[in-house]
Design an enzyme around this catalytic site. Structure first.
Site, PDB file in Angstrom:
ATOM      1  N   CYS A 134       4.362  52.487 -11.514  1.00  0.00           N
ATOM      2  CA  CYS A 134       5.290  51.405 -11.868  1.00  0.00           C
ATOM      3  C   CYS A 134       4.699  50.020 -11.639  1.00  0.00           C
ATOM      4  O   CYS A 134       5.112  49.061 -12.292  1.00  0.00           O
ATOM      5  CB  CYS A 134       6.604  51.577 -11.125  1.00  0.00           C
ATOM      6  SG  CYS A 134       6.419  51.920  -9.375  1.00  0.00           S
ATOM      7  N   CYS A 163       7.672  54.740 -13.738  1.00  0.00           N
ATOM      8  CA  CYS A 163       6.711  55.417 -12.868  1.00  0.00           C
ATOM      9  C   CYS A 163       5.876  56.470 -13.599  1.00  0.00           C
ATOM     10  O   CYS A 163       5.445  57.456 -13.000  1.00  0.00           O
ATOM     11  CB  CYS A 163       7.448  56.059 -11.692  1.00  0.00           C
ATOM     12  SG  CYS A 163       8.363  54.870 -10.684  1.00  0.00           S
ATOM     13  N   LYS A 178      13.124  61.277  -2.524  1.00  0.00           N
ATOM     14  CA  LYS A 178      13.248  59.846  -2.781  1.00  0.00           C
ATOM     15  C   LYS A 178      14.462  59.610  -3.663  1.00  0.00           C
ATOM     16  O   LYS A 178      14.565  60.172  -4.753  1.00  0.00           O
ATOM     17  CB  LYS A 178      11.975  59.341  -3.469  1.00  0.00           C
ATOM     18  CG  LYS A 178      12.021  57.857  -3.820  1.00  0.00           C
ATOM     19  CD  LYS A 178      10.680  57.376  -4.344  1.00  0.00           C
ATOM     20  CE  LYS A 178      10.753  55.939  -4.811  1.00  0.00           C
ATOM     21  NZ  LYS A 178       9.473  55.470  -5.353  1.00  0.00           N
ATOM     22  N   GLU A 219      14.218  69.365  -2.807  1.00  0.00           N
ATOM     23  CA  GLU A 219      13.113  68.502  -3.247  1.00  0.00           C
ATOM     24  C   GLU A 219      11.955  68.550  -2.249  1.00  0.00           C
ATOM     25  O   GLU A 219      10.799  68.694  -2.630  1.00  0.00           O
ATOM     26  CB  GLU A 219      13.595  67.050  -3.389  1.00  0.00           C
ATOM     27  CG  GLU A 219      14.238  66.723  -4.716  1.00  0.00           C
ATOM     28  CD  GLU A 219      13.224  66.536  -5.837  1.00  0.00           C
ATOM     29  OE1 GLU A 219      12.033  66.793  -5.631  1.00  0.00           O
ATOM     30  OE2 GLU A 219      13.634  66.137  -6.941  1.00  0.00           O
ATOM     31  N   LYS A 235      13.300  58.853   1.831  1.00  0.00           N
ATOM     32  CA  LYS A 235      13.335  57.431   1.515  1.00  0.00           C
ATOM     33  C   LYS A 235      14.549  57.120   0.686  1.00  0.00           C
ATOM     34  O   LYS A 235      14.779  57.819  -0.288  1.00  0.00           O
ATOM     35  CB  LYS A 235      12.053  57.087   0.730  1.00  0.00           C
ATOM     36  CG  LYS A 235      11.995  55.668   0.218  1.00  0.00           C
ATOM     37  CD  LYS A 235      10.765  55.487  -0.624  1.00  0.00           C
ATOM     38  CE  LYS A 235      10.859  54.102  -1.248  1.00  0.00           C
ATOM     39  NZ  LYS A 235       9.920  53.897  -2.281  1.00  0.00           N
TER      40      LYS A 235
END
Ligand code: PBG
Ligand code: ZN
Length: 324
Positions: free
Chosen positions: A124, A132, A197, A234, A249
């Site tokens: 990005c 991204c 994320k 994930e 995050k």
């Protein structure tokens, strides 16, 4: 004087500072912290980031001196983010042998060989559209991006990065990177995945810092902040794909997720106290609403208590220099 029934007197262990210190359960150390840094090419001055008071964009020409300064203060690890003046459709500068990603790693390792250099691995900051990865129409093409992310990882590893930190949230990115690194002979270069994320509004200040061109959002690849089970899936997928360390995050609003991932995996776990978390503390402190040093310690301590081993934080230098 007994009151006639037994009482748990929790205050016994809080009586004075020595007792409180002795019985404190959680502690964070400077060596748990990773400092994220923004490095801009082709400029000569430090750049102010309005939304992140106290954080500056580092001109590439000053990077070596900055790394030496961090090392003297006791910082052991940095995460590098480039501010590119060579953006294109696919972010090709990011995998050039002499592109910004590679130069940052090389400069940091040359300046201070024992500094752990983690290379944020995404597109990005290098794409003209700010997404991204590779855009096909208006969606980011997963598998086309995987090819490029392997190239970027190898370029960073060749330049000396200790850890590759993929943050693009493409499916299969950890495996693609592991395969690419191994094929190029970088079997000892580690992967710290941004494994869980979220598509968070707390990245706002970062987008100013990184000069992001993004219009729209990243909801087709980053996670819905409301999903807890998916968050664990994930991270576990990244573990299966060969990640050496995992990450959640943002951090502060996601302590439950940090705890869930901590309990689901035995890998080291990092958490990223992101730009919006930093800004909230800074601006509230500037307004006189909170005591900055105490809130910083409380926020970092809480992230550790939730289960993070490592914390990425823009406050790392404050902790190092002032013991904040
Ligand atoms: C980009 C990236 C972002 C951050 C780290 N890597 C922004 C985003 O995903 O939009 C956010 C860091 C921060 O807010 O401090 N892949
Ligand atoms: Zn990205």
């Amino acid at each position: 004087m007994s009151n006639g029934f037994s009482t748990s007197r929790m205050r016994r262990l809080r009586k004075n500072a020595s007792l409180r210190t002795l019985f404190q359960e959680t502690e964070f150390k400077l060596s748990d912290l990773i400092l994220p840094i923004f490095v801009e090419e082709e400029v000569s001055d430090f750049g102010v980031i309005e939304a992140m008071p106290g954080v500056l964009r580092i001109p590439e020409s000053r990077l070596a001196a900055e790394i030496e300064r961090y090392a003297r203060a006791g910082i052991r690890a940095v995460m590098t983010f480039g501010i590119s003046h060579h953006k294109d459709d696919v972010g090709s500068d990011s995998w050039r042998e002499d592109g910004l990603v590679a130069r940052m790693a090389r400069t940091c390792k040359q300046a201070v060989p024992e500094m752990v250099v983690m290379s944020d691995t995404c597109f990005c900051e290098y794409t003209s559209h700010g997404h991204c990865g590779v855009l096909h129409g208006d969606t980011v093409h997963n598998d086309a991006t995987l090819v490029n992310i392997g190239l970027q990882a190898v370029a960073a590893a060749r330049a000396g990065a200790d850890m590759i930190a993929p943050s693009a949230m493409m499916d299969g990115q950890v495996q693609a990177i592991r395969n690419a690194l191994d094929a190029a002979g970088f079997v000892d270069t580690g992967i710290m995945a941004y494994s869980t994320k979220f598509a968070s509004a707390l990245y706002g200040p970062f987008r100013e810092a990184a000069g992001s061109q993004l219009k729209g959002d990243r909801k087709t690849y980053q996670m819905d902040p409301m999903n807890r089970r998916e968050a664990v899936r994930e991270s576990l997928l990244d573990e299966q794909e060969g990640a050496d360390a995992l990450m959640v995050k943002p951090a502060g609003a996601y302590l439950d997720i940090i705890r869930d991932v901590r309990e689901a995996s035995r890998l080291p776990l990092a958490a990223y106290q992101v730009s919006g978390e930093y800004a909230m503390i800074k601006f509230a402190a500037a307004a006189g609403a909170i005591d900055e040093a105490r809130v910083v310690r409380e926020s970092l301590g809480a992230i550790k208590r939730a289960g993070a081993d490592l914390i990425l934080s823009y406050f790392a230098m404050d902790i190092a220099t002032e013991g904040v």
